[in-house]
Design a protein around this motif. Structure first.
Motif, PDB file in Angstrom:
ATOM      1  N   LYS A   2       1.357  -1.575   0.950  1.00  0.00           N
ATOM      2  CA  LYS A   2       2.010  -1.901   2.189  1.00  0.00           C
ATOM      3  C   LYS A   2       3.492  -2.314   1.750  1.00  0.00           C
ATOM      4  O   LYS A   2       3.786  -2.837   0.848  1.00  0.00           O
ATOM      5  CB  LYS A   2       1.340  -3.061   2.531  1.00  0.00           C
ATOM      6  CG  LYS A   2       1.964  -3.385   3.981  1.00  0.00           C
ATOM      7  CD  LYS A   2       1.166  -4.547   5.012  1.00  0.00           C
ATOM      8  CE  LYS A   2       1.943  -4.907   6.149  1.00  0.00           C
ATOM      9  NZ  LYS A   2       1.339  -5.801   7.014  1.00  0.00           N
ATOM     10  N   ILE A   3       4.322  -1.645   2.675  1.00  0.00           N
ATOM     11  CA  ILE A   3       5.829  -1.891   2.344  1.00  0.00           C
ATOM     12  C   ILE A   3       6.109  -3.365   2.811  1.00  0.00           C
ATOM     13  O   ILE A   3       5.818  -3.903   4.123  1.00  0.00           O
ATOM     14  CB  ILE A   3       6.726  -0.736   3.186  1.00  0.00           C
ATOM     15  CG1 ILE A   3       6.439   0.504   2.490  1.00  0.00           C
ATOM     16  CG2 ILE A   3       8.063  -1.253   3.123  1.00  0.00           C
ATOM     17  CD1 ILE A   3       6.904   1.510   3.361  1.00  0.00           C
ATOM     18  N   LEU A  52       4.129   9.728   0.520  1.00  0.00           N
ATOM     19  CA  LEU A  52       3.685   8.575   0.809  1.00  0.00           C
ATOM     20  C   LEU A  52       2.058   8.555   0.945  1.00  0.00           C
ATOM     21  O   LEU A  52       1.627   7.528   0.764  1.00  0.00           O
ATOM     22  CB  LEU A  52       4.032   8.761   2.371  1.00  0.00           C
ATOM     23  CG  LEU A  52       5.401   8.325   2.721  1.00  0.00           C
ATOM     24  CD1 LEU A  52       5.976   8.859   4.121  1.00  0.00           C
ATOM     25  CD2 LEU A  52       5.887   7.018   2.536  1.00  0.00           C
ATOM     26  N   ILE A  57       0.474   4.874   2.070  1.00  0.00           N
ATOM     27  CA  ILE A  57       1.573   4.310   2.983  1.00  0.00           C
ATOM     28  C   ILE A  57       1.115   4.861   4.279  1.00  0.00           C
ATOM     29  O   ILE A  57       1.118   5.983   4.439  1.00  0.00           O
ATOM     30  CB  ILE A  57       3.107   4.373   2.480  1.00  0.00           C
ATOM     31  CG1 ILE A  57       3.208   4.130   1.150  1.00  0.00           C
ATOM     32  CG2 ILE A  57       4.063   3.865   3.422  1.00  0.00           C
ATOM     33  CD1 ILE A  57       3.270   2.460   0.917  1.00  0.00           C
ATOM     34  N   GLY A  60       5.406   2.028   7.867  1.00  0.00           N
ATOM     35  CA  GLY A  60       7.026   1.919   7.425  1.00  0.00           C
ATOM     36  C   GLY A  60       8.005   2.834   7.866  1.00  0.00           C
ATOM     37  O   GLY A  60       7.676   3.748   8.641  1.00  0.00           O
ATOM     38  N   ILE A  82       9.382   3.258  -3.038  1.00  0.00           N
ATOM     39  CA  ILE A  82       8.157   2.579  -2.486  1.00  0.00           C
ATOM     40  C   ILE A  82       7.861   1.629  -3.525  1.00  0.00           C
ATOM     41  O   ILE A  82       7.366   0.184  -3.060  1.00  0.00           O
ATOM     42  CB  ILE A  82       7.089   3.763  -2.416  1.00  0.00           C
ATOM     43  CG1 ILE A  82       7.424   4.748  -1.243  1.00  0.00           C
ATOM     44  CG2 ILE A  82       5.540   2.874  -2.220  1.00  0.00           C
ATOM     45  CD1 ILE A  82       6.405   5.870  -1.079  1.00  0.00           C
ATOM     46  N   THR A  86       7.180  -2.802  -2.451  1.00  0.00           N
ATOM     47  CA  THR A  86       5.769  -3.287  -2.423  1.00  0.00           C
ATOM     48  C   THR A  86       5.720  -4.240  -3.432  1.00  0.00           C
ATOM     49  O   THR A  86       4.325  -5.074  -3.344  1.00  0.00           O
ATOM     50  CB  THR A  86       4.562  -2.267  -2.750  1.00  0.00           C
ATOM     51  OG1 THR A  86       5.031  -1.553  -3.967  1.00  0.00           O
ATOM     52  CG2 THR A  86       4.652  -1.117  -1.588  1.00  0.00           C
TER      53      THR A  86
END
Length: 96
Positions: A2-3, A52, A57, A60, A82, A86
């Motif tokens: 998760k960002i 991604l 992901i 975001g 990324i 994170t």
């Protein structure tokens, strides 16, 4: 993954790109600006979404400012942004 916070990678030099990622709760918001989008837009988009997906992901905001980068550069800049966003400590390098 998760960002969690905003992050950036890359430069605006020729044959490079800047990737900016930040938290966004309503799914993915991907914006791609490229000097060569007419010729290579589909491939650039595919590489961005593949990267991604490799990191799982699903939420975001991703902004890509491309100056004609190759696929490997796009992938590397995406990965760097990324991973920075994170704060991941357990990186599975073989999956990259």
């Amino acid at each position: 993954m998760k960002i969690l916070n905003a992050a950036i990678s890359g430069t605006l030099e020729s044959s490079d790109l800047v990737v900016k990622v930040s938290p966004y709760e309503d799914g993915l918001d991907v914006t791609i600006n490229s000097e060569v989008y007419k010729q290579f837009g589909e491939q650039i988009t595919a590489v961005v979404y593949e990267t991604l997906s490799a990191f799982n992901i699903t939420q975001g905001q991703i902004i890509v400012e491309d100056k004609g980068a190759l696929d490997c550069v796009i992938r590397a800049r995406m990965q760097a942004a990324i991973l920075r966003s994170t704060d991941s400590k357990d990186i599975e390098w073989e999956k990259l």
